[in-house]
Design a protein around this motif. Structure first.
Motif, PDB file in Angstrom:
ATOM      1  N   GLY A 104       0.776  -1.234   0.000  1.00 36.74           N
ATOM      2  CA  GLY A 104       0.000   0.000   0.000  1.00 36.74           C
ATOM      3  C   GLY A 104       0.805   1.280   0.000  1.00 36.74           C
ATOM      4  O   GLY A 104       0.271   2.335  -0.326  1.00 36.74           O
ATOM      5  N   ALA A 105       2.090   1.216   0.365  1.00 37.98           N
ATOM      6  CA  ALA A 105       2.868   2.455   0.481  1.00 37.98           C
ATOM      7  C   ALA A 105       4.305   2.250   0.019  1.00 37.98           C
ATOM      8  O   ALA A 105       5.234   2.244   0.827  1.00 37.98           O
ATOM      9  CB  ALA A 105       2.844   2.956   1.917  1.00 37.98           C
ATOM     10  N   PRO A 106       4.529   2.075  -1.285  1.00 33.04           N
ATOM     11  CA  PRO A 106       5.904   1.998  -1.783  1.00 33.04           C
ATOM     12  C   PRO A 106       6.693   3.248  -1.392  1.00 33.04           C
ATOM     13  O   PRO A 106       6.197   4.367  -1.527  1.00 33.04           O
ATOM     14  CB  PRO A 106       5.715   1.927  -3.303  1.00 33.04           C
ATOM     15  CG  PRO A 106       4.335   1.398  -3.493  1.00 33.04           C
ATOM     16  CD  PRO A 106       3.529   1.953  -2.360  1.00 33.04           C
ATOM     17  N   GLY A 107       7.884   3.053  -0.891  1.00 30.18           N
ATOM     18  CA  GLY A 107       8.704   4.180  -0.469  1.00 30.18           C
ATOM     19  C   GLY A 107       8.668   4.444   1.018  1.00 30.18           C
ATOM     20  O   GLY A 107       9.548   5.126   1.549  1.00 30.18           O
ATOM     21  N   GLY A 131      -2.511  11.172   0.683  1.00 30.57           N
ATOM     22  CA  GLY A 131      -2.234  10.419   1.889  1.00 30.57           C
ATOM     23  C   GLY A 131      -0.919   9.672   1.830  1.00 30.57           C
ATOM     24  O   GLY A 131      -0.020   9.886   2.643  1.00 30.57           O
ATOM     25  N   VAL A 132      -0.789   8.784   0.834  1.00 30.06           N
ATOM     26  CA  VAL A 132       0.374   7.896   0.771  1.00 30.06           C
ATOM     27  C   VAL A 132       1.656   8.647   0.430  1.00 30.06           C
ATOM     28  O   VAL A 132       2.703   8.428   1.051  1.00 30.06           O
ATOM     29  CB  VAL A 132       0.125   6.767  -0.254  1.00 30.06           C
ATOM     30  CG1 VAL A 132       1.394   5.950  -0.477  1.00 30.06           C
ATOM     31  CG2 VAL A 132      -1.005   5.858   0.224  1.00 30.06           C
ATOM     32  N   LYS A 133       1.589   9.543  -0.551  1.00 29.16           N
ATOM     33  CA  LYS A 133       2.818  10.144  -1.073  1.00 29.16           C
ATOM     34  C   LYS A 133       3.119  11.527  -0.512  1.00 29.16           C
ATOM     35  O   LYS A 133       4.209  12.057  -0.753  1.00 29.16           O
ATOM     36  CB  LYS A 133       2.747  10.215  -2.600  1.00 29.16           C
ATOM     37  CG  LYS A 133       2.723   8.844  -3.270  1.00 29.16           C
ATOM     38  CD  LYS A 133       2.824   8.947  -4.774  1.00 29.16           C
ATOM     39  CE  LYS A 133       2.857   7.562  -5.421  1.00 29.16           C
ATOM     40  NZ  LYS A 133       2.956   7.620  -6.893  1.00 29.16           N
ATOM     41  N   MET A 134       2.173  12.116   0.244  1.00 31.99           N
ATOM     42  CA  MET A 134       2.411  13.483   0.696  1.00 31.99           C
ATOM     43  C   MET A 134       2.397  13.597   2.218  1.00 31.99           C
ATOM     44  O   MET A 134       3.429  13.765   2.845  1.00 31.99           O
ATOM     45  CB  MET A 134       1.406  14.420   0.020  1.00 31.99           C
ATOM     46  CG  MET A 134       1.608  14.460  -1.502  1.00 31.99           C
ATOM     47  SD  MET A 134       0.329  15.335  -2.427  1.00 31.99           S
ATOM     48  CE  MET A 134       0.596  16.998  -1.911  1.00 31.99           C
ATOM     49  N   TYR A 155      -2.560   7.821  12.499  1.00 30.94           N
ATOM     50  CA  TYR A 155      -2.834   8.186  11.101  1.00 30.94           C
ATOM     51  C   TYR A 155      -2.256   7.212  10.077  1.00 30.94           C
ATOM     52  O   TYR A 155      -2.886   6.927   9.062  1.00 30.94           O
ATOM     53  CB  TYR A 155      -2.302   9.591  10.805  1.00 30.94           C
ATOM     54  CG  TYR A 155      -3.077  10.680  11.488  1.00 30.94           C
ATOM     55  CD1 TYR A 155      -4.385  10.993  11.100  1.00 30.94           C
ATOM     56  CD2 TYR A 155      -2.524  11.424  12.525  1.00 30.94           C
ATOM     57  CE1 TYR A 155      -5.098  11.999  11.724  1.00 30.94           C
ATOM     58  CE2 TYR A 155      -3.228  12.432  13.165  1.00 30.94           C
ATOM     59  CZ  TYR A 155      -4.518  12.714  12.765  1.00 30.94           C
ATOM     60  OH  TYR A 155      -5.227  13.697  13.397  1.00 30.94           O
ATOM     61  N   LEU A 156      -1.056   6.712  10.307  1.00 27.92           N
ATOM     62  CA  LEU A 156      -0.404   5.905   9.272  1.00 27.92           C
ATOM     63  C   LEU A 156      -1.192   4.640   8.927  1.00 27.92           C
ATOM     64  O   LEU A 156      -1.377   4.340   7.738  1.00 27.92           O
ATOM     65  CB  LEU A 156       1.030   5.577   9.676  1.00 27.92           C
ATOM     66  CG  LEU A 156       1.974   6.791   9.814  1.00 27.92           C
ATOM     67  CD1 LEU A 156       3.376   6.331  10.211  1.00 27.92           C
ATOM     68  CD2 LEU A 156       2.017   7.618   8.529  1.00 27.92           C
ATOM     69  N   GLU A 187       8.606  18.207  -1.924  1.00 29.63           N
ATOM     70  CA  GLU A 187       9.640  17.423  -2.598  1.00 29.63           C
ATOM     71  C   GLU A 187       9.136  16.018  -2.910  1.00 29.63           C
ATOM     72  O   GLU A 187       9.423  15.455  -3.969  1.00 29.63           O
ATOM     73  CB  GLU A 187      10.905  17.357  -1.734  1.00 29.63           C
ATOM     74  CG  GLU A 187      11.660  18.675  -1.659  1.00 29.63           C
ATOM     75  CD  GLU A 187      12.902  18.593  -0.789  1.00 29.63           C
ATOM     76  OE1 GLU A 187      13.212  17.479  -0.318  1.00 29.63           O
ATOM     77  OE2 GLU A 187      13.552  19.632  -0.579  1.00 29.63           O
ATOM     78  N   PHE A 188       8.336  15.446  -1.996  1.00 26.05           N
ATOM     79  CA  PHE A 188       7.773  14.122  -2.243  1.00 26.05           C
ATOM     80  C   PHE A 188       6.666  14.195  -3.282  1.00 26.05           C
ATOM     81  O   PHE A 188       6.535  13.310  -4.133  1.00 26.05           O
ATOM     82  CB  PHE A 188       7.237  13.513  -0.940  1.00 26.05           C
ATOM     83  CG  PHE A 188       8.318  12.902  -0.103  1.00 26.05           C
ATOM     84  CD1 PHE A 188       8.713  11.596  -0.313  1.00 26.05           C
ATOM     85  CD2 PHE A 188       8.958  13.637   0.876  1.00 26.05           C
ATOM     86  CE1 PHE A 188       9.724  11.019   0.444  1.00 26.05           C
ATOM     87  CE2 PHE A 188       9.967  13.082   1.646  1.00 26.05           C
ATOM     88  CZ  PHE A 188      10.354  11.764   1.429  1.00 26.05           C
TER      89      PHE A 188
END
Length: 398
Positions: A58-61, A95-98, A115-116, A244-245
């Protein structure tokens, strides 16, 4: 750079393809293909997020300890490329990338624990409260103010161009908590429950006919101080980290390549009278393809940096700038390829819920809406002018 896969990576590629084949429904695929925006509607995008979460993807990176998969840069690239090729929906990028990386980097243990998991599962759907009327590119001039009152902040002001605020149950926002010698001083990063009394969301319809963005008003909105991420007055630092993300954490080249492929197939079809036979069209397709190749190489470099725990840095501005420009080039090309059919207008949204025969074949249905929606690519997430300033200062020392 050697981009050939070893046996383990080829096995992972097969695993990704198998997962997509099992979980990507025809409804999701068609809805994604008929969505002009880079944002999928929640009923489509969050269904895909939940499927990814069940698989642990669900959350690459993200770091492994917070739910990120144990992937090498090559595996991340394979996943993003195969997802683009298959036409999977976009998850809740906000949500995932920011906000996720900001909470991981600067949030309290309580914020991370609360939250995560909700971001990963899709329980929370986020929007971004940054821009304001008169404070867009000059974001540090924002005026939405949060005044401390005991254990709460009382927020008054307005945010604009707030993507999917009408769907979101959470917002991360930059607000002014004090005044300082510089505009950037006194800004704080706040997490807001969108159901809090005093919040009003008003739609803004774009030139493409989409209800994608909104204006959000705050009238004496009471938010717990515990919802502030990091130190009071340090929000500008966290906000830049987030941008930046936003600008540099994805693999845009894969989706650009699929978009160009769709336009090239239209150009080769009888629907467009074989527009590919035009030397101008053929040359432009080749030029855009070369630009995508160059962008892809830069993305791979950034991906390697992210995998070692680094944030993208100023190179994220290069990615954002070139991604925006290439996206617009692809959509302009699409309009030229379909010719007079670009005059047809389909006002209903979402396009994948049409219950009547459209004016043009379905293969052409999103070409004009994507072109119109794409005018904003060089504005949102930081205008191209701002990106060039960042590149000049941070990378060239000008």
């Amino acid at each position: 750079m050697d981009l050939s896969f070893n046996a383990e990576e080829r096995a992972f590629q097969d695993e990704v393809r198998g997962f997509i084949a099992k979980n990507l429904t025809e409804e999701m695929k068609r809805a994604t293909a008929l969505t002009p925006s880079v944002f999928s509607d929640p009923d489509i995008g969050m269904a895909w997020q939940r499927a990814l979460h069940r698989r642990g993807w669900g959350a690459p990176g993200w770091p492994v300890e917070y739910g990120g998969p144990v992937w090498t840069p090559a595996q991340r690239w394979i996943f993003e490329t195969e997802s683009a090729r298959a036409g999977v929906p976009n998850v809740n990028v906000m949500g995932v990338k920011m906000v996720g990386p900001v909470i991981i980097g600067f949030g309290s243990p309580e914020q991370k624990n609360f939250y995560l998991p909700r971001i990963l599962s899709g329980e929370d759907y986020w929007c971004q409260g940054y821009s304001e009327p008169g404070s867009g590119s000059d974001l540090s001039s924002l005026k939405t103010r949060a005044v401390r009152d005991g254990d709460d902040y009382i927020i008054n002001g307005t945010k604009i161009w707030t993507t999917h605020a009408h769907h979101a149950n959470r917002m991360f926002a930059l607000v002014r908590t004090s005044d300082g010698p510089r505009q950037q001083d006194g800004i704080s990063f706040i997490l807001i429950d969108m159901k809090t009394p005093g919040i009003t969301t008003r739609p803004i319809l774009t030139i493409g006919g989409d209800h994608e963005v909104n204006q959000v008003f705050f009238d004496d909105v009471r938010v717990p101080v515990a919802n502030r991420v990091g130190d009071e007055g340090k929000g500008w630092t966290y906000g830049k980290y987030l941008l930046e993300f936003e600008r540099g954490s994805g693999i845009a080249s894969a989706k650009l390549r699929e978009g160009l492929k769709a336009i090239a197939e239209l150009a080769e079809s009888d629907l467009t009278g074989r527009a590919i036979d035009s030397p101008d069209i053929a040359a432009r397709i080749s030029e855009v393809e070369i630009d995508i190749d160059a962008l892809e190489m830069t993305e791979l470099r950034v991906l390697s940096a992210l995998q070692t725990g680094q944030n993208p840095g100023a190179v994220s501005s290069i990615l954002k700038l070139r991604n925006s420009e290439i996206r617009q080039a692809v959509t302009r090309l699409g309009v030229d390829v379909i010719g007079h059919d670009a005059l047809a207008v389909e006002p209903m949204r979402p396009l994948y819920k049409l219950n009547h025969e459209p004016a043009v074949p379905e293969e052409m249905l999103t070409v004009v809406p994507e072109y119109l929606n794409g005018r904003a690519y060089t504005i949102f997430g930081g205008t191209s002018e701002i990106q060039r300033d960042i590149i000049a200062k941070m990378m060239l020392g000008i």
